[in-house]
Design a protein around this motif. Structure first.
Motif, PDB file in Angstrom:
ATOM      1  N   ALA A  94       0.808  -1.164   0.038  1.00  0.00           N
ATOM      2  CA  ALA A  94       0.107   0.059  -0.024  1.00  0.00           C
ATOM      3  C   ALA A  94       0.816   1.423   0.128  1.00  0.00           C
ATOM      4  O   ALA A  94       0.597   2.135  -0.755  1.00  0.00           O
ATOM      5  CB  ALA A  94      -1.017  -0.024   1.171  1.00  0.00           C
ATOM      6  N   ASP A  95       1.891   1.241   0.784  1.00  0.00           N
ATOM      7  CA  ASP A  95       2.837   2.526   0.897  1.00  0.00           C
ATOM      8  C   ASP A  95       3.633   2.644  -0.670  1.00  0.00           C
ATOM      9  O   ASP A  95       3.733   3.693  -1.138  1.00  0.00           O
ATOM     10  CB  ASP A  95       3.855   2.190   1.980  1.00  0.00           C
ATOM     11  CG  ASP A  95       3.440   2.286   3.344  1.00  0.00           C
ATOM     12  OD1 ASP A  95       2.139   3.129   3.526  1.00  0.00           O
ATOM     13  OD2 ASP A  95       3.806   1.937   4.402  1.00  0.00           O
ATOM     14  N   ARG A  96       3.940   1.622  -1.093  1.00  0.00           N
ATOM     15  CA  ARG A  96       4.605   1.873  -2.461  1.00  0.00           C
ATOM     16  C   ARG A  96       3.563   1.839  -3.587  1.00  0.00           C
ATOM     17  O   ARG A  96       3.978   2.924  -4.516  1.00  0.00           O
ATOM     18  CB  ARG A  96       5.166   0.204  -2.874  1.00  0.00           C
ATOM     19  CG  ARG A  96       6.167  -0.277  -1.979  1.00  0.00           C
ATOM     20  CD  ARG A  96       7.521   0.416  -1.646  1.00  0.00           C
ATOM     21  NE  ARG A  96       7.157   1.430  -0.836  1.00  0.00           N
ATOM     22  CZ  ARG A  96       7.274   1.598   0.576  1.00  0.00           C
ATOM     23  NH1 ARG A  96       7.248   0.397   1.039  1.00  0.00           N
ATOM     24  NH2 ARG A  96       7.249   2.807   1.090  1.00  0.00           N
ATOM     25  N   LEU A  97       2.414   1.639  -3.699  1.00  0.00           N
ATOM     26  CA  LEU A  97       1.172   2.029  -4.428  1.00  0.00           C
ATOM     27  C   LEU A  97       0.997   3.538  -4.279  1.00  0.00           C
ATOM     28  O   LEU A  97       0.979   4.302  -5.164  1.00  0.00           O
ATOM     29  CB  LEU A  97       0.078   1.234  -4.283  1.00  0.00           C
ATOM     30  CG  LEU A  97       0.169  -0.201  -4.946  1.00  0.00           C
ATOM     31  CD1 LEU A  97      -0.984  -1.011  -4.683  1.00  0.00           C
ATOM     32  CD2 LEU A  97       0.532  -0.423  -6.304  1.00  0.00           C
ATOM     33  N   GLY A  98       0.989   4.068  -3.174  1.00  0.00           N
ATOM     34  CA  GLY A  98       0.946   5.427  -2.898  1.00  0.00           C
ATOM     35  C   GLY A  98       2.011   6.300  -3.498  1.00  0.00           C
ATOM     36  O   GLY A  98       1.794   7.349  -3.990  1.00  0.00           O
ATOM     37  N   GLU A  99       3.119   5.862  -3.255  1.00  0.00           N
ATOM     38  CA  GLU A  99       4.212   6.514  -3.850  1.00  0.00           C
ATOM     39  C   GLU A  99       4.349   6.650  -5.366  1.00  0.00           C
ATOM     40  O   GLU A  99       4.594   7.458  -5.768  1.00  0.00           O
ATOM     41  CB  GLU A  99       5.581   5.915  -3.244  1.00  0.00           C
ATOM     42  CG  GLU A  99       5.878   5.940  -1.597  1.00  0.00           C
ATOM     43  CD  GLU A  99       6.672   4.992  -1.031  1.00  0.00           C
ATOM     44  OE1 GLU A  99       7.104   5.048  -0.223  1.00  0.00           O
ATOM     45  OE2 GLU A  99       7.439   4.319  -2.037  1.00  0.00           O
TER      46      GLU A  99
END
Length: 208
Positions: A94-99
């Motif tokens: 989820a964090d990587r997709l947000g970035e």
């Protein structure tokens, strides 16, 4: 000293550690492949910054394609596996997709600016900071999990799938779309995304 003599003297060399002999390469290890792509992305940013005119335009087009290929491959191959197999995979992905979403938005905006415009380079440098920060986060949180899972066969099959995805990945990312399934609903890139997904599934197997 011969092996027999070593045995008699109690100096037989310890058995070789198979893991110690394994030298991951981009052809056989998805982490090595993605790390190599990070290096290519850094080099392309350098090339865009240090060139001008048509050379800068060409370098920027190649940078856009490389970023699109890299992120698409990760979205199709790496994120789903990390999400289901790694500890805390849901949060990591989820964090990587947000970035990735923010980087795509910045990249798409940059595509509308002439590379010789005075605002282009400052925005490129801002994008570079975001992309490199994202790459470091991938290496620290996602790639380390792949290494911890210690499955060379899986890493090899994922490398094969990433290479298959590279051959058909879109040349322009869609902001706000971080999955092949959603991307397929979009007009011009639908066929490209379908080919990318098909190539990945063929490379990894139906359940890959």
């Amino acid at each position: 000293m011969s092996p027999a003599q070593q045995a008699r003297e109690g100096t037989t060399a310890p058995a070789a550690d198979p893991a110690a002999d394994r030298n991951p390469t981009p052809d056989t290890d998805v982490v090595a492949l993605l790390m190599a792509q990070h290096g290519q992305i850094r080099n392309l940013f350098d090339e865009v910054e240090q060139s001008s005119g048509d050379a800068r335009r060409d370098a920027f087009r190649r940078l856009v394609r490389m970023l699109a290929v890299h992120e698409t491959a990760e979205e199709e191959v790496v994120h789903p596996y990390v999400k289901r197999a790694a500890d805390g995979g849901d949060d990591i992905v989820a964090d990587r997709l947000g970035e990735e979403k923010l980087a795509k938005q910045a990249l798409s905006a940059l595509e509308d600016i002439d590379p010789e415009d005075e605002v282009f380079l400052p925005r490129l440098l801002s994008l570079r900071r975001d992309v490199m920060q994202h790459a470091r986060a991938e290496e620290r949180y996602e790639f380390s999990q792949l290494r911890r899972l210690n499955d060379p066969g899986r890493l090899a099959s994922m490398a094969k799938a990433v290479k298959a995805a590279e051959a058909t990945a879109p040349t322009h990312p869609h902001p706000g779309v971080e999955s092949g399934a959603k991307n397929a609903a979009l007009g011009p890139l639908a066929a490209v995304v379908d080919r990318t997904r098909d190539a990945v599934r063929k490379a990894m197997g139906k359940d890959g």
